[in-house]
Design a protein around this motif. Structure first.
Motif, PDB file in Angstrom:
ATOM      1  N   ALA A 117       0.682  -1.177  -0.038  1.00  0.00           N
ATOM      2  CA  ALA A 117       0.252   0.067   0.094  1.00  0.00           C
ATOM      3  C   ALA A 117       0.754   1.278   0.064  1.00  0.00           C
ATOM      4  CB  ALA A 117      -1.070  -0.058   0.971  1.00  0.00           C
ATOM      5  N   LEU A 118       2.001   1.135  -0.925  1.00  0.00           N
ATOM      6  CA  LEU A 118       2.637   2.291  -0.838  1.00  0.00           C
ATOM      7  C   LEU A 118       1.985   3.756  -1.162  1.00  0.00           C
ATOM      8  CD1 LEU A 118       5.710   0.817  -3.188  1.00  0.00           C
ATOM      9  CD2 LEU A 118       5.780   1.348  -0.871  1.00  0.00           C
ATOM     10  N   LYS A 119       2.377   4.654  -0.560  1.00  0.00           N
ATOM     11  CA  LYS A 119       1.890   6.016  -0.678  1.00  0.00           C
ATOM     12  C   LYS A 119       2.692   6.942  -1.626  1.00  0.00           C
ATOM     13  CE  LYS A 119       0.692   5.660   4.116  1.00  0.00           C
ATOM     14  NZ  LYS A 119       1.067   5.999   5.619  1.00  0.00           N
ATOM     15  N   GLN A 120       3.903   6.407  -2.156  1.00  0.00           N
ATOM     16  CA  GLN A 120       4.603   7.533  -3.289  1.00  0.00           C
ATOM     17  C   GLN A 120       5.603   6.240  -3.890  1.00  0.00           C
ATOM     18  OE1 GLN A 120       6.465   9.158   0.481  1.00  0.00           O
ATOM     19  NE2 GLN A 120       8.510   8.903  -0.745  1.00  0.00           N
ATOM     20  N   THR A 121       5.818   6.746  -5.142  1.00  0.00           N
ATOM     21  CA  THR A 121       6.754   6.285  -5.869  1.00  0.00           C
ATOM     22  C   THR A 121       8.113   6.244  -5.035  1.00  0.00           C
ATOM     23  OG1 THR A 121       5.596   6.613  -7.859  1.00  0.00           O
ATOM     24  CG2 THR A 121       7.920   6.009  -8.179  1.00  0.00           C
ATOM     25  N   LEU A 122       8.846   5.020  -5.413  1.00  0.00           N
ATOM     26  CA  LEU A 122      10.209   5.074  -4.446  1.00  0.00           C
ATOM     27  C   LEU A 122      11.173   5.130  -5.509  1.00  0.00           C
ATOM     28  CD1 LEU A 122       9.270   2.083  -2.220  1.00  0.00           C
ATOM     29  CD2 LEU A 122       9.163   4.501  -1.725  1.00  0.00           C
ATOM     30  N   THR A 123      12.108   6.424  -5.691  1.00  0.00           N
ATOM     31  CA  THR A 123      12.931   6.691  -6.670  1.00  0.00           C
ATOM     32  C   THR A 123      14.449   6.425  -6.314  1.00  0.00           C
ATOM     33  OG1 THR A 123      11.247   8.301  -7.245  1.00  0.00           O
ATOM     34  CG2 THR A 123      13.360   8.313  -8.320  1.00  0.00           C
ATOM     35  N   ALA A 124      14.980   5.971  -7.208  1.00  0.00           N
ATOM     36  CA  ALA A 124      16.440   5.468  -6.887  1.00  0.00           C
ATOM     37  C   ALA A 124      17.106   6.721  -6.269  1.00  0.00           C
ATOM     38  CB  ALA A 124      17.074   4.960  -8.257  1.00  0.00           C
ATOM     39  N   GLY A 125      17.944   6.860  -5.522  1.00  0.00           N
ATOM     40  CA  GLY A 125      18.605   7.858  -4.836  1.00  0.00           C
ATOM     41  C   GLY A 125      18.067   8.690  -3.616  1.00  0.00           C
ATOM     42  N   GLU A 126      16.648   8.366  -3.503  1.00  0.00           N
ATOM     43  CA  GLU A 126      16.018   8.569  -2.330  1.00  0.00           C
ATOM     44  C   GLU A 126      16.267   7.744  -1.070  1.00  0.00           C
ATOM     45  OE1 GLU A 126      11.939  10.451  -4.436  1.00  0.00           O
ATOM     46  OE2 GLU A 126      12.026   8.505  -3.482  1.00  0.00           O
ATOM     47  N   THR A 127      16.068   8.169   0.001  1.00  0.00           N
ATOM     48  CA  THR A 127      16.092   7.008   1.328  1.00  0.00           C
ATOM     49  C   THR A 127      14.776   7.056   1.841  1.00  0.00           C
ATOM     50  OG1 THR A 127      16.686   8.901   2.650  1.00  0.00           O
ATOM     51  CG2 THR A 127      18.334   7.854   1.915  1.00  0.00           C
ATOM     52  N   VAL A 128      14.374   5.757   2.331  1.00  0.00           N
ATOM     53  CA  VAL A 128      13.152   5.300   2.975  1.00  0.00           C
ATOM     54  C   VAL A 128      13.530   5.036   4.355  1.00  0.00           C
ATOM     55  CG1 VAL A 128      11.307   3.612   2.925  1.00  0.00           C
ATOM     56  CG2 VAL A 128      12.439   4.614   0.681  1.00  0.00           C
ATOM     57  N   PRO A 129      12.747   5.747   5.327  1.00  0.00           N
ATOM     58  CA  PRO A 129      12.727   5.446   6.872  1.00  0.00           C
ATOM     59  C   PRO A 129      11.998   4.183   7.125  1.00  0.00           C
ATOM     60  CG  PRO A 129      11.731   7.726   6.141  1.00  0.00           C
ATOM     61  CD  PRO A 129      11.666   6.967   5.291  1.00  0.00           C
ATOM     62  N   ILE A 130      12.788   3.276   7.595  1.00  0.00           N
ATOM     63  CA  ILE A 130      12.009   2.100   8.168  1.00  0.00           C
ATOM     64  C   ILE A 130      12.305   1.858   9.930  1.00  0.00           C
ATOM     65  CG2 ILE A 130      12.070  -0.422   7.870  1.00  0.00           C
ATOM     66  CD1 ILE A 130      13.162   0.076   5.005  1.00  0.00           C
ATOM     67  N   THR A 131      11.388   1.506  10.379  1.00  0.00           N
ATOM     68  CA  THR A 131      11.513   1.046  11.751  1.00  0.00           C
ATOM     69  C   THR A 131      11.613  -0.400  12.002  1.00  0.00           C
ATOM     70  OG1 THR A 131      10.450   3.297  12.504  1.00  0.00           O
ATOM     71  CG2 THR A 131      10.653   1.484  14.137  1.00  0.00           C
ATOM     72  N   LEU A 132      12.536  -0.925  12.732  1.00  0.00           N
ATOM     73  CA  LEU A 132      12.532  -2.433  12.786  1.00  0.00           C
ATOM     74  C   LEU A 132      12.486  -2.301  14.319  1.00  0.00           C
ATOM     75  CD1 LEU A 132      15.745  -3.088  10.731  1.00  0.00           C
ATOM     76  CD2 LEU A 132      13.272  -3.456  10.169  1.00  0.00           C
ATOM     77  N   VAL A 133      11.774  -3.428  14.560  1.00  0.00           N
ATOM     78  CA  VAL A 133      11.436  -4.053  15.848  1.00  0.00           C
ATOM     79  C   VAL A 133      12.047  -5.484  16.313  1.00  0.00           C
ATOM     80  CG1 VAL A 133       9.921  -4.208  17.820  1.00  0.00           C
ATOM     81  CG2 VAL A 133       9.266  -2.537  16.151  1.00  0.00           C
ATOM     82  N   PHE A 134      12.927  -5.292  17.256  1.00  0.00           N
ATOM     83  CA  PHE A 134      13.583  -6.675  17.482  1.00  0.00           C
ATOM     84  C   PHE A 134      13.170  -7.194  19.006  1.00  0.00           C
ATOM     85  CE2 PHE A 134      16.382  -4.452  14.615  1.00  0.00           C
ATOM     86  CZ  PHE A 134      16.601  -5.471  13.422  1.00  0.00           C
ATOM     87  N   GLU A 135      13.156  -8.558  18.973  1.00  0.00           N
ATOM     88  CA  GLU A 135      12.862  -9.016  20.528  1.00  0.00           C
ATOM     89  C   GLU A 135      13.951  -9.793  20.854  1.00  0.00           C
ATOM     90  OE1 GLU A 135       8.712  -9.905  21.506  1.00  0.00           O
ATOM     91  OE2 GLU A 135       9.479 -11.972  21.641  1.00  0.00           O
ATOM     92  N   GLY A 136      14.484  -9.602  22.134  1.00  0.00           N
ATOM     93  CA  GLY A 136      15.620 -10.518  22.467  1.00  0.00           C
ATOM     94  C   GLY A 136      14.927 -11.976  23.091  1.00  0.00           C
ATOM     95  N   GLU A 137      15.835 -12.652  23.547  1.00  0.00           N
ATOM     96  CA  GLU A 137      15.267 -13.800  24.370  1.00  0.00           C
ATOM     97  C   GLU A 137      14.544 -13.589  25.568  1.00  0.00           C
ATOM     98  OE1 GLU A 137      18.946 -16.287  24.601  1.00  0.00           O
ATOM     99  OE2 GLU A 137      17.999 -17.701  23.586  1.00  0.00           O
ATOM    100  N   ASP A 138      14.970 -12.157  26.202  1.00  0.00           N
ATOM    101  CA  ASP A 138      14.159 -11.949  27.370  1.00  0.00           C
ATOM    102  C   ASP A 138      12.875 -11.454  27.069  1.00  0.00           C
ATOM    103  OD1 ASP A 138      15.313  -9.739  26.202  1.00  0.00           O
ATOM    104  OD2 ASP A 138      16.567  -8.847  28.000  1.00  0.00           O
ATOM    105  N   ARG A 139      12.442 -11.234  25.751  1.00  0.00           N
ATOM    106  CA  ARG A 139      11.236 -10.822  25.546  1.00  0.00           C
ATOM    107  C   ARG A 139      11.224  -9.294  25.462  1.00  0.00           C
ATOM    108  NH1 ARG A 139       7.184 -13.858  22.970  1.00  0.00           N
ATOM    109  NH2 ARG A 139       7.543 -15.573  23.301  1.00  0.00           N
ATOM    110  N   ARG A 140      12.386  -8.583  25.609  1.00  0.00           N
ATOM    111  CA  ARG A 140      12.540  -7.289  25.621  1.00  0.00           C
ATOM    112  C   ARG A 140      12.676  -6.785  24.019  1.00  0.00           C
ATOM    113  NH1 ARG A 140      15.751  -2.964  27.431  1.00  0.00           N
ATOM    114  NH2 ARG A 140      17.631  -3.889  26.264  1.00  0.00           N
ATOM    115  N   ARG A 141      11.913  -5.740  23.969  1.00  0.00           N
ATOM    116  CA  ARG A 141      11.859  -5.211  22.453  1.00  0.00           C
ATOM    117  C   ARG A 141      12.715  -4.090  22.494  1.00  0.00           C
ATOM    118  NH1 ARG A 141       6.353  -6.346  19.385  1.00  0.00           N
ATOM    119  NH2 ARG A 141       6.280  -8.596  19.697  1.00  0.00           N
TER     120      ARG A 141
END
Ligand SMILES: [Cu+2]
Length: 164
Positions: A117-141
């Protein structure tokens, strides 16, 4: 003694700025326990609804990529692409396990972060912000923000990213 508080205030104010600059300048920067190497997003053509984000993840302790978000996409999922018989199939997975010290590659034809559901065309040379969520073995995110450059796909799998 009178100068100590002054320097304390200075360093407190500078620290977030320096950290942000380091994250921006070093694509392979290590964030706490997860190193994120060479992130990129596949360029799209107008009207294209989906694309993929790729990177190499190396965790110092066992962890799991459990969620991703991006302001350019209405829906973001973690996907796996693999051959079933002689057909290449893509499916959403609840997460990607990251064994300690072993790099896990998100790449065309394998695991990827699916931007839909992209909101815009992604053009080479631009940058895209991405948030990554990781979970450790202790379940802490732990949440990590990256800026992935957009690249036109010139090598690797030609599997369509727009068909699910
Ligand atoms: Cu996908």
């Amino acid at each position: 003694m009178t100068q100590t508080p002054f320097f304390r205030i200075r360093s407190t104010r500078l620290a977030p700025v320096l950290l942000a600059a380091a994250a921006w300048l070093a694509p392979a920067a290590a964030f706490a326990q997860i190193a994120i190497g060479d992130p990129w997003v596949r360029a799209t053509v107008p009207q294209q609804q989906a694309s993929g984000a790729f990177m190499k993840l190396t965790a110092s302790k066992p962890a799991r990529l459990v969620e991703a978000r991006s302001p350019v996409a209405g829906v973001v999922e973690i996907h796996e692409m693999r051959m079933e018989g002689d057909v290449m199939r893509m499916r959403a997975v609840p997460g990607i396990d990251l064994p300690a010290g072993k790099p896990v590659e998100l790449r065309p034809g394998g695991y990827h972060v699916m931007l839909m559901a992209l909101k815009q065309t992604l053009t080479a040379g631009e940058t895209v912000p991405i948030t990554l969520v990781f979970e450790g073995e202790d379940r802490r995110r732990e949440t990590v923000e990256i800026k992935a450059p957009v690249r036109a796909l010139t090598t690797g799998s030609a599997a369509p990213m727009d068909k699910h």
